[in-house]
Write an enzyme that holds these catalytic residues in place. Structure first.
Site, PDB file in Angstrom:
ATOM      1  N   LYS A 280       0.863  -1.193   0.000  1.00 41.81           N
ATOM      2  CA  LYS A 280       0.000   0.000   0.000  1.00 41.81           C
ATOM      3  C   LYS A 280       0.891   1.233   0.000  1.00 41.81           C
ATOM      4  O   LYS A 280       1.652   1.455   0.944  1.00 41.81           O
ATOM      5  CB  LYS A 280      -0.903   0.004   1.251  1.00 41.81           C
ATOM      6  CG  LYS A 280      -1.592   1.353   1.534  1.00 41.81           C
ATOM      7  CD  LYS A 280      -2.510   1.298   2.759  1.00 41.81           C
ATOM      8  CE  LYS A 280      -3.056   2.690   3.114  1.00 41.81           C
ATOM      9  NZ  LYS A 280      -3.922   2.694   4.295  1.00 41.81           N
ATOM     10  N   ASP A 285      -2.676  10.212   3.476  1.00 40.51           N
ATOM     11  CA  ASP A 285      -4.055   9.778   3.691  1.00 40.51           C
ATOM     12  C   ASP A 285      -4.785  10.806   4.552  1.00 40.51           C
ATOM     13  O   ASP A 285      -4.720  10.763   5.773  1.00 40.51           O
ATOM     14  CB  ASP A 285      -4.071   8.398   4.372  1.00 40.51           C
ATOM     15  CG  ASP A 285      -5.492   7.894   4.592  1.00 40.51           C
ATOM     16  OD1 ASP A 285      -6.435   8.481   4.027  1.00 40.51           O
ATOM     17  OD2 ASP A 285      -5.643   6.886   5.325  1.00 40.51           O
ATOM     18  N   LYS A 292     -10.155  12.911   8.048  1.00 40.32           N
ATOM     19  CA  LYS A 292      -9.668  12.574   9.390  1.00 40.32           C
ATOM     20  C   LYS A 292      -9.623  13.811  10.270  1.00 40.32           C
ATOM     21  O   LYS A 292      -9.512  14.924   9.742  1.00 40.32           O
ATOM     22  CB  LYS A 292      -8.233  12.026   9.282  1.00 40.32           C
ATOM     23  CG  LYS A 292      -8.106  10.647   8.701  1.00 40.32           C
ATOM     24  CD  LYS A 292      -6.637  10.235   8.644  1.00 40.32           C
ATOM     25  CE  LYS A 292      -6.477   8.852   8.036  1.00 40.32           C
ATOM     26  NZ  LYS A 292      -7.065   7.783   8.863  1.00 40.32           N
ATOM     27  N   ASP A 303       1.754   6.667   5.288  1.00 41.98           N
ATOM     28  CA  ASP A 303       0.759   5.663   4.891  1.00 41.98           C
ATOM     29  C   ASP A 303       1.172   4.888   3.631  1.00 41.98           C
ATOM     30  O   ASP A 303       0.431   4.029   3.148  1.00 41.98           O
ATOM     31  CB  ASP A 303      -0.610   6.341   4.704  1.00 41.98           C
ATOM     32  CG  ASP A 303      -1.773   5.403   4.968  1.00 41.98           C
ATOM     33  OD1 ASP A 303      -1.583   4.410   5.700  1.00 41.98           O
ATOM     34  OD2 ASP A 303      -2.867   5.645   4.433  1.00 41.98           O
ATOM     35  N   ARG A 366      -7.357  -0.695   1.334  1.00 47.05           N
ATOM     36  CA  ARG A 366      -7.826  -1.989   0.811  1.00 47.05           C
ATOM     37  C   ARG A 366      -8.237  -1.865  -0.652  1.00 47.05           C
ATOM     38  O   ARG A 366      -8.165  -2.826  -1.412  1.00 47.05           O
ATOM     39  CB  ARG A 366      -8.973  -2.498   1.692  1.00 47.05           C
ATOM     40  CG  ARG A 366     -10.173  -1.591   1.724  1.00 47.05           C
ATOM     41  CD  ARG A 366     -11.124  -1.945   2.853  1.00 47.05           C
ATOM     42  NE  ARG A 366     -10.633  -1.482   4.150  1.00 47.05           N
ATOM     43  CZ  ARG A 366     -11.236  -1.729   5.306  1.00 47.05           C
ATOM     44  NH1 ARG A 366     -12.359  -2.430   5.328  1.00 47.05           N
ATOM     45  NH2 ARG A 366     -10.734  -1.281   6.430  1.00 47.05           N
TER      46      ARG A 366
HETATM   47  N1  BES Z   1      -4.137   4.711   6.967  1.00 47.85           N
HETATM   48  C1  BES Z   1      -5.217   4.404   7.803  1.00 47.85           C
HETATM   49  C2  BES Z   1      -4.877   3.404   8.878  1.00 47.85           C
HETATM   50  C3  BES Z   1      -3.948   3.840   9.973  1.00 47.85           C
HETATM   51  C4  BES Z   1      -4.460   4.367  11.149  1.00 47.85           C
HETATM   52  C5  BES Z   1      -2.600   3.653   9.869  1.00 47.85           C
HETATM   53  C6  BES Z   1      -3.617   4.723  12.165  1.00 47.85           C
HETATM   54  C7  BES Z   1      -1.765   4.012  10.890  1.00 47.85           C
HETATM   55  C8  BES Z   1      -2.256   4.548  12.040  1.00 47.85           C
HETATM   56  C9  BES Z   1      -6.379   3.785   6.999  1.00 47.85           C
HETATM   57  O1  BES Z   1      -6.459   4.157   5.676  1.00 47.85           O
HETATM   58  C10 BES Z   1      -7.640   4.235   7.672  1.00 47.85           C
HETATM   59  O2  BES Z   1      -7.869   5.404   7.720  1.00 47.85           O
HETATM   60  N2  BES Z   1      -8.374   3.296   8.208  1.00 47.85           N
HETATM   61  C11 BES Z   1      -9.575   3.582   8.893  1.00 47.85           C
HETATM   62  C12 BES Z   1     -10.539   2.488   8.526  1.00 47.85           C
HETATM   63  C13 BES Z   1     -11.950   2.752   8.891  1.00 47.85           C
HETATM   64  C14 BES Z   1     -12.521   3.905   8.114  1.00 47.85           C
HETATM   65  C15 BES Z   1     -12.743   1.491   8.641  1.00 47.85           C
HETATM   66  C16 BES Z   1      -9.294   3.608  10.394  1.00 47.85           C
HETATM   67  O3  BES Z   1      -8.292   3.048  10.848  1.00 47.85           O
HETATM   68  O4  BES Z   1     -10.046   4.237  11.113  1.00 47.85           O
HETATM   69 ZN    ZN Z   2      -4.621   4.764   4.800  1.00 45.42          ZN
HETATM   70 ZN    ZN Z   3      -7.577   5.959   5.412  1.00 44.88          ZN
END
Ligand code: BES
Ligand code: ZN
Ligand code: ZN
Length: 514
Positions: A280, A285, A292, A303, A366
């Protein structure tokens, strides 16, 4: 890139150096006497009960050197029967940090005590201990100084000065046959160089570290390491119908890139296996329209560490001349909100043909991976695939930052990752990847949604989502490095903040042993 310390192996030391490192051992909680110039110092330590050579204990003596150095660092290695490669790696890191704190610019490492040590556990050999010790020293020397002008200037003569030269390390042995040792030191350097490329990539700020930047870096590294490199531009990505990956890229001014790197072993050995790696590479992000919160959003420049990690894996395998073929696919995109960005509720069609309702634009990793996983399977047909991704924060709730989650469609495949990890001192923990979790991603309009139910097994549903894009006959493992990729502080050989470089050595090992 942070400069690696210079290493050489020598039978005699003529030049004068700042420090000498002398490993010392313990037996029945007492320091083991040694021969040579430091015999009397060690005896005095023993009598006074001052230093018992316990594991991780050190004694630094300034201007007391009886050997080629001004100072001496006695490094407590503990009981030989408890010594492992990981312990040696930790000791190497501790020694390097102590040398830098004491401002040593050059050091002699006396490795004969390590090479002659008796009473090791079965399966632990002396040369591997030297290699792990060296790895620990080198891993601990990493600094990301690219954008620091002030501290660089302080170390040298003034503004704009070059970073201070790396420490010079001379490994000293009186052993006659040094072929295996030389190889151990070279391998340690090659491994750490690969890990440091991963760290550098991961630490790169997102305004410099764009998809285009990383694709160009791939071309440069491919030349350096003798790999084949193919970069897919937006038109080709469209031709490949990577609708999920493109849907993430929609909101950004930065063009996406998909990069393929390939390593082929020299003919001659056993018939090679073929490992696929997928990473990935979300260069930033923001969350997209499902944006966020502001706090710690800066961390989302990391990321793309999944891509950086699989890159490190293929570089390590190539540098160590692995006997197996490797194909590595990295999907680089930036996830941003804009008038053209994907909206919650939009439906996108994957390269594999399955449709996905994008319920949350922040679950973008994903989507990028799904298309890259499909692409590697149809175009390159590896026997097994490992993907790495900072996929979901929920993995931190499950495992903290002590272990990387592994999810797989086959227990044996997960076991090979766990075993490769054990061999290099990195921890993995298997989590289920059962299709029944797909029900949590049911969509009223598409084949499924890109998220499960709030607060329910986020790590698992993310893995199960990816599994929908894996063909039956392909063995696959997904590594969620969201909490092990950065700010990991419990290993002394990792930087105290920023990219850890964890998992690269496991991937390299896995490819070597496949
Ligand atoms: N890049 C993030 C995941 C992440 C979170 C990596 C914290 C490192 C530290 C990913 O793309 C993301 O935002 N995931 C969401 C998923 C949710 C929307 C189902 C998350 O972790 O909240
Ligand atoms: Zn991400
Ligand atoms: Zn994300």
């Amino acid at each position: 890139m942070s400069k690696l310390p210079n290493i050489e192996l020598k039978p005699t030391i003529r030049q004068s150096v700042d420090s000498e490192v002398v490993p010392v051992f313990q037996k029945s909680k007492k320091i083991v006497p040694i021969k040579g110039p430091y015999a009397s110092v060690i005896n005095r330590f023993k009598k006074a009960g001052l230093f018992d050579a316990a594991y991780k204990k050190e004694e630094y003596i300034r201007f007391g050197g009886e050997g080629p150095a001004l100072d001496v660092l006695f490094a407590g290695m503990g009981d030989p029967s408890k010594l492992s490669e990981e312990r040696a790696r930790v000791m190497g890191a501790g020694v390097y940090q102590r040398l830098s704190r004491e401002k040593a610019r050059s050091a002699v490492i006396s490795i004969d005590p390590l090479l002659k040590v008796k009473g090791l556990k079965t399966g632990v050999d002396q040369v591997s201990l030297v290699k792990a010790f060296t790895e620990g020293m080198l891993l601990a020397s990493y600094e990301f100084e690219k954008y620091k002008t002030l501290s660089k200037a302080k170390k040298t003569k003034g503004p704009g000065g070059e970073a201070s030269p790396a420490m010079k390390l001379t490994f000293h042995t009186r052993e006659k046959s040094t072929t295996a040792l030389k190889k151990a030191l070279e391998d340690a350097q090659a491994i750490v160089k690969a890990v440091n490329v991963t760290r550098d990539w991961s630490n790169e700020p997102a305004n410099y570290g764009t998809p285009t930047f990383f694709a160009n870096e791939c071309k440069r590294l491919a030349k350096e390491y003798g790999l084949k490199c193919k970069v897919l531009l937006p038109a080709e990505i469209k031709r490949e119908k990577m609708g999920l990956l493109l849907g993430v890229a929609n909101g950004s001014e930065e063009e996406p890139r998909v990069v393929v790197l390939q390593y082929t072993p020299k003919a001659g050995g056993k018939s090679p296996g073929h490992v696929g790696l997928v990473g990935k590479g979300v260069t930033f992000d923001s969350g997209g329209i499902s944006i966020k919160p502001a706090a710690r959003m800066n961390e989302m420049k990391h990321d793309m560490t999944g891509a950086a990690t699989v890159l490190g894996g293929i570089l390590m395998a190539a540098a160590l001349k692995a006997p197996n073929k490797v194909t590595c696919v990295m999907g680089f995109v930036e996830n941003m909100p804009s008038g053209r960005a994907t909206k919650p509720g939009d439906v996108h069609t994957s390269r594999a043909g399955k449709t996905v309702e994008i319920d949350n634009t922040d679950a973008e990793g994903r989507l990028v991976l799904a298309d890259c996983l499909d692409y590697i399977q149809t175009e390159y047909k590896p026997e097994a695939i490992v993907n790495a991704a900072t996929l979901i924060g929920a993995v931190g709730v499950c495992l903290g930052n002590r272990a990387t989650a592994v999810l797989s469609n086959e227990d044996e495949m997960a076991d090979s990752v766990i075993e490769a990890g054990k061999a290099v001192g990195e921890k993995f923990w298997q989590m289920p990847c059962w299709d029944e979790y797909l029900q949590d991603m049911r969509s009223p309009v598409a084949d499924f949604k890109n998220i499960g139910k709030q607060g329910l097994a986020g790590t698992v549903t993310a893995g199960v989502f990816l599994k929908q894009f894996i063909r039956k006959e392909v063995r696959w493992a997904h590594l969620d490095i969201a909490y092990t990729a950065w700010n990991v502080t419990h290993y002394p050989y990792l930087p105290k903040e920023g990219a850890s470089g964890l998992v690269v050595r496991t991937l390299g090992r896995l490819i070597l042993d496949f």
